[in-house]
Design a protein around this motif. Structure first.
Motif, PDB file in Angstrom:
ATOM      1  N   LEU A  75      40.593  32.594  42.218  1.00 17.99           N
ATOM      2  CA  LEU A  75      39.289  33.289  41.526  1.00 17.99           C
ATOM      3  C   LEU A  75      39.677  33.984  40.374  1.00 17.99           C
ATOM      4  O   LEU A  75      38.750  33.707  39.436  1.00 17.99           O
ATOM      5  N   PRO A  76      40.530  34.784  40.073  1.00 19.19           N
ATOM      6  CA  PRO A  76      40.837  35.698  38.887  1.00 19.19           C
ATOM      7  C   PRO A  76      41.095  34.825  37.544  1.00 19.19           C
ATOM      8  O   PRO A  76      40.611  34.942  36.595  1.00 19.19           O
ATOM      9  N   MET A  77      41.349  33.366  37.957  1.00 22.27           N
ATOM     10  CA  MET A  77      41.536  32.505  36.704  1.00 22.27           C
ATOM     11  C   MET A  77      40.252  32.014  36.288  1.00 22.27           C
ATOM     12  O   MET A  77      40.158  31.373  35.045  1.00 22.27           O
ATOM     13  N   LEU A  78      39.324  31.816  37.180  1.00 18.09           N
ATOM     14  CA  LEU A  78      37.922  31.201  36.556  1.00 18.09           C
ATOM     15  C   LEU A  78      37.130  31.992  35.740  1.00 18.09           C
ATOM     16  O   LEU A  78      36.566  31.637  34.730  1.00 18.09           O
ATOM     17  N   LYS A  79      37.158  33.440  35.494  1.00 13.08           N
ATOM     18  CA  LYS A  79      36.537  34.367  34.974  1.00 13.08           C
ATOM     19  C   LYS A  79      37.221  35.621  34.804  1.00 13.08           C
ATOM     20  O   LYS A  79      37.807  36.167  35.712  1.00 13.08           O
ATOM     21  N   ARG A  80      37.001  36.426  33.746  1.00 16.29           N
ATOM     22  CA  ARG A  80      37.933  37.596  33.319  1.00 16.29           C
ATOM     23  C   ARG A  80      37.083  38.746  34.373  1.00 16.29           C
ATOM     24  O   ARG A  80      37.728  39.710  34.900  1.00 16.29           O
ATOM     25  N   SER A  81      35.819  38.372  34.520  1.00 19.59           N
ATOM     26  CA  SER A  81      35.316  39.535  35.462  1.00 19.59           C
ATOM     27  C   SER A  81      36.027  39.458  36.898  1.00 19.59           C
ATOM     28  O   SER A  81      35.513  40.345  37.874  1.00 19.59           O
ATOM     29  N   ASN A  82      36.486  38.509  37.457  1.00 18.88           N
ATOM     30  CA  ASN A  82      37.047  38.306  38.613  1.00 18.88           C
ATOM     31  C   ASN A  82      38.353  38.877  38.945  1.00 18.88           C
ATOM     32  O   ASN A  82      38.911  38.455  39.773  1.00 18.88           O
ATOM     33  N   ARG A  83      38.805  39.543  37.927  1.00 19.14           N
ATOM     34  CA  ARG A  83      40.071  40.049  37.693  1.00 19.14           C
ATOM     35  C   ARG A  83      40.338  41.478  38.319  1.00 19.14           C
ATOM     36  O   ARG A  83      41.362  42.155  37.932  1.00 19.14           O
ATOM     37  N   LYS A  84      39.409  41.910  38.934  1.00 20.77           N
ATOM     38  CA  LYS A  84      39.567  43.261  39.486  1.00 20.77           C
ATOM     39  C   LYS A  84      39.629  43.139  41.042  1.00 20.77           C
ATOM     40  O   LYS A  84      39.171  42.066  41.753  1.00 20.77           O
ATOM     41  N   TRP A  85      40.470  43.926  41.686  1.00 17.67           N
ATOM     42  CA  TRP A  85      40.841  43.750  43.051  1.00 17.67           C
ATOM     43  C   TRP A  85      39.562  43.464  43.863  1.00 17.67           C
ATOM     44  O   TRP A  85      39.645  43.076  44.967  1.00 17.67           O
ATOM     45  N   TYR A  86      38.537  44.688  43.798  1.00 20.33           N
ATOM     46  CA  TYR A  86      37.306  44.707  44.570  1.00 20.33           C
ATOM     47  C   TYR A  86      36.605  43.500  44.526  1.00 20.33           C
ATOM     48  O   TYR A  86      35.869  43.134  45.383  1.00 20.33           O
ATOM     49  N   VAL A  87      36.613  42.955  43.480  1.00 23.28           N
ATOM     50  CA  VAL A  87      35.803  41.705  43.279  1.00 23.28           C
ATOM     51  C   VAL A  87      36.415  40.555  44.159  1.00 23.28           C
ATOM     52  O   VAL A  87      35.517  39.634  44.826  1.00 23.28           O
ATOM     53  N   VAL A  88      37.533  40.336  43.969  1.00 23.70           N
ATOM     54  CA  VAL A  88      38.524  39.242  44.866  1.00 23.70           C
ATOM     55  C   VAL A  88      38.280  39.582  46.281  1.00 23.70           C
ATOM     56  O   VAL A  88      37.999  38.624  47.160  1.00 23.70           O
ATOM     57  N   VAL A  89      38.165  40.994  46.456  1.00 21.16           N
ATOM     58  CA  VAL A  89      38.176  41.342  48.057  1.00 21.16           C
ATOM     59  C   VAL A  89      36.670  40.964  48.564  1.00 21.16           C
ATOM     60  O   VAL A  89      36.597  40.535  49.655  1.00 21.16           O
TER      61      VAL A  89
END
Length: 144
Positions: A75-89
């Protein structure tokens, strides 16, 4: 490359969650099966480890975590905005909730709040693995 990995991962996950004969997903239950009590299934697996056997108990506990590690990694590889822990969680929880809801409605498997927790944990562990790999990659580039 990230999108290709993500689509392949999702296809594999959908297969294992809804169509895998080895996991008993081809059988449709007569009624709805669900667990809304947190830690009930986790405690049952730990308490009855000997009866269930390490494969069944481990598959329930570790399998749910392992199934979502790739989600949190990709998921964090797809978009920079996905590189926050709370977004992934959050996305791990929401995606897991979708899977559990479809399992409940289609009666292939069961809706289990423990699965939501274990899957979300797996997504977070995948995110930590992504951070570790990204850090190693940055150090290697600085050394070059």
């Amino acid at each position: 490359m990230g999108w290709i990995l993500f689509v392949l991962y999702l296809a594999g996950l959908v297969y294992f969650m809804f169509f895998s004969e080895s996991l008993g997903r081809t059988e449709v239950s007569k009624g709805y099966r669900y667990n809304l009590e947190p830690f009930l299934e986790i405690k049952r697996c730990i308490r009855h480890w000997q009866v269930l056997g390490p494969v069944n108990a481990g598959m329930n506990l570790l399998g749910n975590v392992a199934a979502f590690v790739p989600f949190g990694f990709i998921l964090p590889m797809l978009k920079r905005s996905n590189r926050k822990w709370y977004v992934v969680v959050l996305f791990s929880l929401l995606f897991s909730l979708c899977i559990e809801a479809v399992q409940l409605v289609t009666r292939r498997g069961s809706f289990d709040v423990d699965d939501l927790m274990l899957n979300t944990l797996g997504g977070f562990l995948g995110y930590l693995l992504f951070l570790l790999m990204a850090g190693m990659r940055m150090r290697r580039h600085r050394a070059d």
